[in-house]
Design an enzyme around this catalytic site. Structure first.
Site, PDB file in Angstrom:
ATOM      1  N   GLY A 304      38.415  85.278   7.263  1.00 41.44           N
ATOM      2  CA  GLY A 304      39.356  85.234   8.370  1.00 41.44           C
ATOM      3  C   GLY A 304      38.982  86.182   9.490  1.00 41.44           C
ATOM      4  N   SER A 305      39.982  86.879  10.019  1.00 36.79           N
ATOM      5  CA  SER A 305      39.815  87.649  11.258  1.00 36.79           C
ATOM      6  C   SER A 305      38.885  88.847  11.161  1.00 36.79           C
ATOM      7  CB  SER A 305      41.180  88.114  11.767  1.00 36.79           C
ATOM      8  OG  SER A 305      41.966  86.997  12.131  1.00 36.79           O
ATOM      9  N   ILE A 306      38.469  89.214   9.973  1.00 37.84           N
ATOM     10  CA  ILE A 306      37.446  90.265   9.848  1.00 37.84           C
ATOM     11  C   ILE A 306      36.222  89.879  10.675  1.00 37.84           C
ATOM     12  CG2 ILE A 306      35.846  91.395   8.243  1.00 37.84           C
ATOM     13  CD1 ILE A 306      38.599  92.330   7.657  1.00 37.84           C
TER      14      ILE A 306
END
Length: 588
Positions: A304-306
């Protein structure tokens, strides 16, 4: 007629004798160590029938933590008793007085024994050095006070260390040029498998006595001590794990009910693993059942947003981070209205702090137009997609790997996907085919904290001979390939800190921790469902202290519902624990 029958009978007798003779030759001379399709070692089995023994040390090498403490085993000073004592008149009273064990308990233990044993097994009573000395001075045949190696009931970092087992076929395949018993333990996973060749035993240390068919002493009551007596073997692998930090990390992971996931803690300066926790745990009664044997910290997962950290790095280098530019975060990446996360118009910095999908979907598409390989190139620069575990030349092995179970990460699976704008947008927010291991994510944070310098991750610092001298050292090594510039690293450091200090940042929960934290959150849709509800991977990855980085930490909870399973509290408790540890406020 009778004569012919006699001749036939004679021929049959001779043939039978020849067959028996051939069988005896096969058993006694030819296949003494690999008899039948089961490869039975007849020499070993015949010795077993004539002897009873107590193994003091199986001779396989050991794993130590970074301070030299045994990780998988413990050495305990124990009272050893041989079963022939029950038929002898011996000074039980003296042994009872010295050890504190009642005479009745000693009697009962011997009555049930048919082989030598350490009193109190499987939880043996530990003797003091003084008690050991006094018991051995009694010189009672069949009574010994010795230091014996026991496997720990709870092994720390169990998936990282790995498992051993007996497998005659695999043993022969690996070590066809070595003369090893088919009962030799070999590593089947983790570091046990990686370092297996170094850990192979020279032989067991044991106490042995000969018995007759009824188990009585054959040559009196003399007990023989057998030891390979090699001052160099077995070797010890000194890992980078800190035993006390590992223990506390496992307690915190379980306390926060991480059923699938775990954490990785790196020492940034040495780029070494201080703690690694993977859940679910190994099923001790049946280690190979279920998924407990898998080290989830080495397996690729949707992050995801990592991944927005990678997009931000590419955007900085391509001048797409104009502070005056605003992104419409009231919309989803496909242009539909964003109802749940409607942030309005945000700058590049605020978009990163609040993790706006629209911003990084747009930036990913713009970067793709510049170069279809851009996202992959920057993921590689930040050590996110390649294997990051230490590898290199060790003795005769050109490419020795400390982490044989480690997965690679990835951004795209096909060339066609790289050219698709929709796939680029989804990849920009860490969805679609983007994958990385928690270890690689931790290494990305360490790389940024070091100003862009990327290095291999060590799980072992050296191999030591039995006498304590060094056999092999695993020095810090740079990861190959391009890196981000110190300037870009500095900009990323500020962005990661903004995630925490921004009043609306996704890491605002960490503002009041004793160490200043910089990091990035991630919530990824997995495509899996439970009770018709989408499951997610929840991450927080970061480093601290911000000004003088010491630790990189990743906490991840896999396959949980959107409304549960957060990792912020686990991450925060780890930061607090490490602060107390560093300041000496708490002893673990």
């Amino acid at each position: 007629m009778i004569r012919r029958r006699m001749k036939g009978l004679l021929v049959l007798c001779v043939a039978g004798l020849l067959i028996l003779t051939g069988r005896l030759i096969q058993i006694q001379l030819v296949q003494t160590e690999t008899f039948s399709k089961h490869n039975v070692n007849l020499l070993e089995e015949s010795v077993k029938q004539r002897t009873q023994e107590l193994v003091i040390d199986n001779g396989r090498g050991n794993f130590l933590d970074r301070n030299g403490d045994l990780l998988t085993h413990k050495k305990v000073s124990v009272l050893v008793l041989f079963p022939f004592l029950k038929n002898m008149d011996w000074d039980m009273e003296a042994v009872s007085t010295i050890s504190g064990i009642s005479e009745n308990s000693l009697k009962n233990a011997l009555e049930d024994a048919n082989k030598p044993f350490a009193y109190g097994e499987p939880q043996p009573m530990e003797l003091t050095p003084s008690q050991m000395e006094k018991i051995n001075k009694l010189e009672i045949p069949g009574v010994f006070a010795i230091e014996k190696k026991f496997e720990r009931t709870e092994i720390l970092a169990e998936q990282l260390i790995g498992l051993t087992g007996e497998n005659a076929e695999e043993l022969k395949k690996r070590y066809s040029n070595k003369d090893l018993s088919e009962k030799t333990l070999i590593g089947v996973s983790g570091l046990e498998e990686s370092f297996d060749e170094f850990l192979l035993p020279e032989g067991k240390s044991k106490l042995v006595y000969h018995v007759d068919g009824d188990g009585a002493p054959l040559f009196g009551i003399n007990v023989k001590y057998v030891d390979p007596a090699n001052p160099f073997y077995p070797v010890n692998v000194r890992t980078t794990i800190d035993k006390s930090l590992q223990q506390k990390s496992e307690e915190l992971v379980d306390q926060h009910a991480i059923n699938k996931g775990g954490l990785v803690l790196l020492d940034i300066q040495s780029n070494s693993v201080l703690a690694s926790v993977s859940r679910p745990a190994i099923n001790q009664s049946d280690p190979y059942s279920g998924s407990g044997i898998t080290n989830r910290m080495l397996k690729q997962e949707i992050m995801g947003s990592i991944f927005k950290t990678v997009v931000a790095a590419a955007a900085i280098d391509n001048n797409l981070d104009d502070p005056t530019r605003l992104f419409d975060c009231s919309k989803k990446i496909n242009g539909d209205p964003e109802l749940k996360y409607n942030y309005g118009m945000l700058s590049f910095t605020d978009s990163f702090a609040r993790s706006c999908n629209r911003t990084f979907g747009e930036l990913a598409k713009e970067l793709q137009k510049i170069d279809k390989n851009m996202l992959e190139d920057y993921a590689e620069k930040l050590s996110l997609t390649g294997k990051v575990g230490w590898q290199g030349e060790v003795y005769h092995t050109d490419n020795f790997k400390q982490l044989v179970d480690e997965d690679k990460g990835r951004v795209f699976l096909t060339e066609e996907a790289k050219k698709d704008q929709n796939y680029a947008a989804m990849s920009g927010i860490g969805q679609h085919e983007v994958r990385a291991t928690p270890l690689a994510v931790a290494n990305m944070m360490a790389t940024i904290a070091r100003g862009g310098k990327k290095e291999m991750v060590r799980t072992a610092s050296k191999i030591e001979y039995k006498n304590g001298t060094t056999m092999v050292t695993f020095d810090n090594k740079a990861l190959s390939g391009d890196t981000i510039s110190p300037y870009s690293a500095m900009k990323l450091q500020k962005l990661l800190r903004e995630v925490v200090v921004n009043p609306n940042g996704t890491g605002k929960w960490f503002q009041d921790l004793p160490y200043e934290v910089a990091g990035k959150s991630g919530t990824a849709e997995t495509g899996k469902y439970e009770n018709d509800k989408q499951l997610h991977n929840k991450w927080f990855a970061g480093y601290f202290p911000y000004q003088n980085p010491k630790y990189a930490l990743v906490a991840v909870n896999l396959d949980v519902q959107d409304t549960e399973g957060g990792v912020n509290l686990l991450f925060a408790d780890m930061v607090k624990m490490l602060y107390e540890y560093d300041k000496g406020l708490q002893k673990y």
